[in-house]
Scaffold this motif. Structure first.
Motif, mmCIF file in Angstrom:
data_model
loop_
_atom_site.group_PDB
_atom_site.id
_atom_site.type_symbol
_atom_site.label_atom_id
_atom_site.label_comp_id
_atom_site.label_asym_id
_atom_site.label_seq_id
_atom_site.Cartn_x
_atom_site.Cartn_y
_atom_site.Cartn_z
ATOM 1 N N ASP A 98 29.913 53.046 40.188
ATOM 2 C CA ASP A 98 30.705 53.900 39.308
ATOM 3 C C ASP A 98 30.671 53.279 37.918
ATOM 4 O O ASP A 98 31.326 52.254 37.658
ATOM 5 N N SER A 99 29.896 53.858 37.024
ATOM 6 C CA SER A 99 29.741 53.281 35.675
ATOM 7 C C SER A 99 31.038 53.301 34.883
ATOM 8 O O SER A 99 31.194 52.527 33.928
ATOM 9 N N ARG A 100 31.996 54.138 35.276
ATOM 10 C CA ARG A 100 33.286 54.172 34.579
ATOM 11 C C ARG A 100 34.111 52.925 34.850
ATOM 12 O O ARG A 100 35.083 52.655 34.135
ATOM 13 N N LEU A 101 33.766 52.184 35.889
ATOM 14 C CA LEU A 101 34.529 50.989 36.262
ATOM 15 C C LEU A 101 33.781 49.702 35.913
ATOM 16 O O LEU A 101 34.095 48.643 36.453
ATOM 17 N N ALA A 102 32.824 49.763 35.003
ATOM 18 C CA ALA A 102 32.092 48.566 34.567
ATOM 19 C C ALA A 102 32.773 47.955 33.338
ATOM 20 O O ALA A 102 33.411 48.654 32.547
ATOM 21 N N TRP A 103 32.659 46.647 33.184
ATOM 22 C CA TRP A 103 33.241 45.945 32.043
ATOM 23 C C TRP A 103 32.416 44.704 31.716
ATOM 24 O O TRP A 103 31.552 44.295 32.482
ATOM 25 N N GLU A 104 32.751 44.111 30.576
ATOM 26 C CA GLU A 104 32.078 42.899 30.120
ATOM 27 C C GLU A 104 32.962 41.703 30.458
ATOM 28 O O GLU A 104 34.065 41.559 29.911
ATOM 29 N N PRO A 105 32.539 40.832 31.363
ATOM 30 C CA PRO A 105 33.404 39.705 31.767
ATOM 31 C C PRO A 105 33.796 38.786 30.615
ATOM 32 O O PRO A 105 34.930 38.288 30.581
ATOM 33 N N LEU A 106 32.903 38.554 29.662
ATOM 34 C CA LEU A 106 33.221 37.629 28.559
ATOM 35 C C LEU A 106 34.361 38.146 27.697
ATOM 36 O O LEU A 106 35.084 37.355 27.085
ATOM 37 N N LEU A 107 34.544 39.438 27.644
ATOM 38 C CA LEU A 107 35.610 40.021 26.836
ATOM 39 C C LEU A 107 36.895 40.223 27.617
ATOM 40 O O LEU A 107 37.880 40.736 27.064
ATOM 41 N N ASN A 108 36.869 39.836 28.888
ATOM 42 C CA ASN A 108 38.045 40.040 29.743
ATOM 43 C C ASN A 108 38.386 38.779 30.527
ATOM 44 O O ASN A 108 38.624 38.825 31.741
ATOM 45 N N GLY A 109 38.352 37.656 29.855
ATOM 46 C CA GLY A 109 38.773 36.409 30.480
ATOM 47 C C GLY A 109 37.863 35.951 31.603
ATOM 48 O O GLY A 109 38.336 35.302 32.542
ATOM 49 N N ASN A 110 36.567 36.313 31.553
ATOM 50 C CA ASN A 110 35.589 35.934 32.584
ATOM 51 C C ASN A 110 35.950 36.467 33.971
ATOM 52 O O ASN A 110 35.570 35.886 34.989
ATOM 53 N N VAL A 111 36.676 37.566 34.013
ATOM 54 C CA VAL A 111 36.963 38.208 35.289
ATOM 55 C C VAL A 111 35.724 38.992 35.716
ATOM 56 O O VAL A 111 35.307 39.925 35.015
ATOM 57 N N SER A 112 35.142 38.620 36.852
ATOM 58 C CA SER A 112 33.901 39.257 37.301
ATOM 59 C C SER A 112 34.110 40.237 38.452
ATOM 60 O O SER A 112 33.213 41.012 38.765
ATOM 61 N N LYS A 113 35.285 40.191 39.093
ATOM 62 C CA LYS A 113 35.553 41.133 40.178
ATOM 63 C C LYS A 113 37.056 41.329 40.318
ATOM 64 O O LYS A 113 37.854 40.457 39.917
ATOM 65 N N LEU A 114 37.435 42.440 40.851
ATOM 66 C CA LEU A 114 38.839 42.736 41.131
ATOM 67 C C LEU A 114 38.900 43.746 42.267
ATOM 68 O O LEU A 114 37.878 44.288 42.690
ATOM 69 N N PHE A 115 40.109 43.983 42.760
ATOM 70 C CA PHE A 115 40.324 44.908 43.875
ATOM 71 C C PHE A 115 41.222 46.047 43.407
ATOM 72 O O PHE A 115 42.291 45.812 42.813
ATOM 73 N N LEU A 116 40.773 47.265 43.665
ATOM 74 C CA LEU A 116 41.519 48.454 43.285
ATOM 75 C C LEU A 116 41.950 49.204 44.537
ATOM 76 O O LEU A 116 41.271 49.159 45.582
ATOM 77 N N ASN A 117 43.058 49.908 44.415
ATOM 78 C CA ASN A 117 43.528 50.709 45.534
ATOM 79 C C ASN A 117 42.605 51.897 45.732
ATOM 80 O O ASN A 117 42.166 52.534 44.771
ATOM 81 N N LEU A 118 42.301 52.190 46.989
ATOM 82 C CA LEU A 118 41.346 53.242 47.305
ATOM 83 C C LEU A 118 41.795 54.596 46.771
ATOM 84 O O LEU A 118 40.967 55.422 46.360
ATOM 85 N N SER A 119 43.078 54.844 46.741
ATOM 86 C CA SER A 119 43.591 56.156 46.325
ATOM 87 C C SER A 119 43.497 56.383 44.825
ATOM 88 O O SER A 119 43.646 57.519 44.372
ATOM 89 N N THR A 120 43.218 55.332 44.057
ATOM 90 C CA THR A 120 43.192 55.470 42.597
ATOM 91 C C THR A 120 41.801 55.744 42.043
ATOM 92 O O THR A 120 41.660 55.994 40.847
ATOM 93 N N ILE A 121 40.777 55.676 42.890
ATOM 94 C CA ILE A 121 39.403 55.860 42.420
ATOM 95 C C ILE A 121 38.690 56.879 43.317
ATOM 96 O O ILE A 121 39.179 57.225 44.402
ATOM 97 N N TRP A 122 37.524 57.330 42.870
ATOM 98 C CA TRP A 122 36.702 58.215 43.695
ATOM 99 C C TRP A 122 36.065 57.408 44.817
ATOM 100 O O TRP A 122 35.599 56.289 44.618
ATOM 101 N N HIS A 123 36.019 58.002 46.036
ATOM 102 C CA HIS A 123 35.419 57.313 47.175
ATOM 103 C C HIS A 123 34.856 58.348 48.139
ATOM 104 O O HIS A 123 35.316 59.498 48.155
#
Length: 415
Positions: A98-123
């Motif tokens: 999902d290209s809408r959920l891509a980000w740049e880790p260097l601009l976000n505190g080197n966060v490379s992964k996270l967990f989202l609730n299934l009901s909040t995204i397309w699946h």
């Protein structure tokens, strides 16, 4: 007057100073509290990613196809043959981008992964139980859910219980997408064995172009499962008794025509075959269009055993009849032919063996000799009676050869 004015001025200055000090202390405490509850990089990133995100829209342009990769682990399969249903248990892992959920880790505190609730995204699944989806910075999502699927499966009964079934299982979320904008491909599958059924193969099939007038069940993505029944136990409980019943049928033809044990043996054979057919009736659905080959074999064996029982009764009546009518000349010439006489005399034995096999007759005339003209209870049989014995033996030899051919064809066809 002047001292009173001074007191008022000092009181006003004191109040003003107290208010100023209170505001400074309050601002200090507020700054401390804000520092304690400041949002993390993950909180900020999650809020930015989901801002304006619509989970009802698939993550691709309307003219592109969203590809979903899946891996399946099957821990147990079960087929209800009476209801014609397939139940599959295990785990499914989904991967998509999902290209809408891509980000740049260097601009976000080197966060490379996270967990989202299934009901909040397309699946691509129906699971809404609040499960978490793993998201990486390149927009790749990975989700694992429990597989507990049940569907109708047309059972092919013809080869039961040595059958192989092909069952199709529809994944409804993908089938409901208009224009088939989602394509599913399998990465791998793992199968845990040890049940009544062995899963031979698992494939995913997605129908992208289907005629609007075609069967709607063909639309969407189907999981096709090929299962083979573990039939080792049936070879001991069905095949082995079938071979024994065939031998019992054939052995009865080699007993002398005047032996009562022939009737008992054939009756037992008919009874056992009927019991097997009643047993099969408990495991086979009444709605099947194809009768299993095993059932056909036992039912046809029942017909043959019944005919053998009827023939035994008729021949025993002829052999033990008190009639003195001689045999017709044509039949007598037939049984005196050299080749036929040799076939009839194959099972000649001693009089002692014959006495053990044959039933003792009350009438002296009925206590006749068997095929070789030997005495039974020390008296000679009449010539006509012996001729009828030879004819009965000839008829049994002919039916024996016919049964051997029939049973050989049946075993080759049904097993």
């Amino acid at each position: 007057m002047v001292p009173r004015v001074k007191k008022c001025i000092w009181a006003a200055l004191f109040v003003l100073a107290s208010v100023a000090v209170g505001q400074v202390v309050g601002q200090g405490e507020g700054a401390g509290a804000a520092a304690v509850w400041a949002p993390t990089w993950t909180d900020t990133l999650k809020k930015d990613l989901l801002k304006g995100y619509d989970p009802s829209i698939r993550p691709s342009q309307h003219y592109n196809v969203t590809t979903v990769e899946t891996a399946i682990t099957i821990t147990h399969v079960e087929i209800n043959e009476i209801k014609s249903t397939l139940s599959v248990y295990g785990w499914m892992k989904f991967k998509w981008t999902d290209s809408r959920l891509a980000w740049e880790p260097l601009l976000n505190g080197n966060v490379s992964k996270l967990f989202l609730n299934l009901s909040t995204i397309w699946h691509p699944t129906l699971d809404e139980a609040g499960s978490l989806v793993r998201v990486t910075s390149d927009g790749a999502l990975e989700y694992t859910n429990e597989l507990r699927q049940q569907s109708k499966c047309t059972i092919q009964w013809q080869k039961w219980p040595f059958d192989t079934q092909h069952c199709r299982m529809l994944f409804s979320p993908w089938a409901e997408v208009d224009g088939m904008e989602i394509h599913v491909k399998m990465l791998k599958n793992e199968i845990s064995q040890g049940t009544m059924w062995t899963v031979m193969n698992i494939t995913l099939q997605t129908s992208t172009n289907v005629d609007v007038h075609a069967n709607p069940e063909l639309r969407g993505t189907h999981l096709t499962v090929k299962l083979k029944r573990n039939s080792a136990i049936y070879r001991s409980t069905i095949t082995a008794p079938a071979c024994v019943l065939v031998l019992m049928n054939l052995i009865s033809f080699w007993l002398p025509p005047n032996c009562a044990e022939k009737l008992v043996l054939n009756a037992i054979n008919v009874l056992i075959t009927c019991m097997f057919l009643i047993h099969f009736n408990e495991y086979i659905s009444y709605y099947t269009n194809n009768t299993p080959s095993v059932v056909l074999f036992y039912s046809q064996s029942l017909y043959l055993s019944g005919f053998c029982l009827l023939m035994t009764v008729m021949l025993e009546c002829v052999v033990k009849s008190r009639s003195k009518k001689p045999m017709p000349t044509v039949l007598k010439k037939l049984i005196t032919l050299k080749l036929i006489a040799g076939m009839i005399s194959i099972n000649r034995g001693s009089s002692q063996t014959t006495d053990e096999m044959c039933e003792t007759l009350d009438d002296a005339e009925e206590a006749s000799s068997n095929l070789d003209g030997m005495q039974c209870n020390g008296q000679h049989a009449s010539e006509s009676h012996q001729d009828w014995l030879m004819f009965a033996t000839l008829l049994e030899r002919f039916v024996f050869a016919l049964y051997v051919i029939i049973f050989t064809l049946m075993l080759a066809l049904y097993f």
